[in-house]
Design a protein around this motif. Structure first.
Motif, PDB file in Angstrom:
ATOM      1  N   LEU A 193       0.837  -1.202   0.000  1.00 14.07           N
ATOM      2  CA  LEU A 193       0.000   0.000   0.000  1.00 14.07           C
ATOM      3  C   LEU A 193       0.873   1.253   0.000  1.00 14.07           C
ATOM      4  N   LEU A 207      -4.061   6.560   0.699  1.00 11.67           N
ATOM      5  CA  LEU A 207      -3.915   5.126   0.993  1.00 11.67           C
ATOM      6  C   LEU A 207      -5.294   4.458   1.085  1.00 11.67           C
ATOM      7  N   TYR A 210      -6.867   4.221  -2.354  1.00 14.17           N
ATOM      8  CA  TYR A 210      -6.155   3.199  -3.122  1.00 14.17           C
ATOM      9  C   TYR A 210      -6.687   1.801  -2.806  1.00 14.17           C
ATOM     10  N   ILE A 211      -6.805   1.490  -1.507  1.00 16.26           N
ATOM     11  CA  ILE A 211      -7.255   0.141  -1.120  1.00 16.26           C
ATOM     12  C   ILE A 211      -8.761  -0.029  -1.356  1.00 16.26           C
ATOM     13  N   LEU A 233      -3.255  -3.232   5.889  1.00 22.73           N
ATOM     14  CA  LEU A 233      -3.593  -1.848   6.253  1.00 22.73           C
ATOM     15  C   LEU A 233      -2.989  -1.487   7.604  1.00 22.73           C
TER      16      LEU A 233
END
Length: 334
Positions: A193, A207, A210-211, A233
């Protein structure tokens, strides 16, 4: 002998705690829990608090075996936090203070966490990592202020975890972060990540986006499980937090680190921070869910410190503010 009662209601917890000279006499609270996939809205949260605050107040007095005559001062959370819950809690504190004829003290929520952490752990002058649903800050005391050395430039780490829990439709009971922590323990594969540290500050929104965007296709392909994503994460965001905390410790020459706030009871974060502290020959201090998660006793403890040093809030200034910086408060008790 000074007894202070504290009211906390800045987010989805309503708590009333009583402190007598550094001893927690009672600390009941209630949590507003929403269905999986949903966050908590200010208006609904305030209604929840209004519905149970008097019962929580009664419990606090009963558990402490005290009556209003035994209380020396009333403390409440002035901010930061969500507007409607803050105001509804402050209204109760103001009413109680006037009915009982007691002085009232407006407390900074972040400083409540710090003072509670110092009291419970016995840490003297730590570098503080304050991590919760609404705040992420690295703090150290200097010249009558709690100075912010680094912070999030967008969303808080707890908010990042909560929002990811919504994507996976995890339960909000007891909290989304807790359920991510339990799933992460079963994760084995690391999904890379974005790691965003900018000087002493961190950023979590990119972040998270993105996930979030990739979750459906990742799970569809079956390469990574939801447990792996929770694990990835946590590892990434906690490594970012440990990095900026270590840098602040180096700058301050600090040999103590204290983790406070709701995310602070995460065992993996404590483990990672503990390893860093050990390598530096420093000591880690942390508390459990009773005192990490928002509670009334932490507001009572900060109120106790303020009251003892002569800080009292005039009734006409007992308003709330959603934005109340940690470094705005003059620390008269240290």
């Amino acid at each position: 002998m000074v007894v202070v009662i504290g009211f906390e209601g800045s987010a989805n917890k309503i708590g009333v705690g009583i402190i007598q000279d550094g001893v927690v006499l009672s600390n009941p609270r209630r949590t507003y829990i929403t269905p999986p996939g949903q966050g908590f809205l200010p208006r609904d949260t305030a209604k929840h608090h209004q519905g149970c605050v008097l019962q929580v107040l009664k419990e606090a007095l009963d558990q402490a075996k005290l009556n209003p005559n035994d209380i020396d001062a009333v403390a409440y959370t002035k901010g930061p936090g969500m507007g409607a819950p803050l105001v509804s809690t402050a209204l109760v504190a103001r009413t109680v203070a006037q009915l009982w004829n007691k002085p009232i003290i407006g407390v900074n929520h972040c400083i409540g966490h710090i003072e509670m952490g110092r009291l419970i752990t016995g840490s003297d002058n730590p570098t503080v990592l304050y991590v919760s649903g609404g705040n992420t800050q690295v703090i150290a005391y200097s010249q009558r202020r709690y100075r912010i050395f680094g912070e999030t430039i967008d969303i808080a780490v707890g908010n990042c975890l909560d929002r990811f829990a919504r994507v996976l439709k995890l339960s909000n009971d007891p909290s989304p972060g807790y359920n991510i922590e339990q799933m992460a323990k079963k994760g084995t594969k690391y999904f890379e990540l974005p790691y965003t540290v900018k000087g002493m500050d961190v950023s979590f929104s990119g972040l998270l986006s993105y996930i979030e965007e990739r979750v459906p296709q990742i799970l569809k392909k079956g390469e990574y499980s939801p447990e792996d994503l929770c694990f990835s994460l946590q590892e990434t965001v906690f490594a970012m937090l440990v990095e900026i905390t270590e840098r602040a410790m180096a700058h301050c020459g600090s040999q103590e680190v204290l983790i406070v706030g709701g995310v602070g009871c995460n065992e993996r974060l404590q483990e990672m921070m503990g390893k860093m502290a050990e390598e530096r020959g420093a000591t880690l201090f942390a508390t459990d869910m009773r005192f990490c998660i928002d509670n009334g006793a932490m507001i009572a403890q900060a109120g106790w410190e303020m009251f003892k040093s002569g800080q009292i809030t005039p009734l006409e200034e007992t308003w709330c503010t959603q934005r109340y910086r940690t470094d705005e408060v003059e620390v008269t008790w240290r």
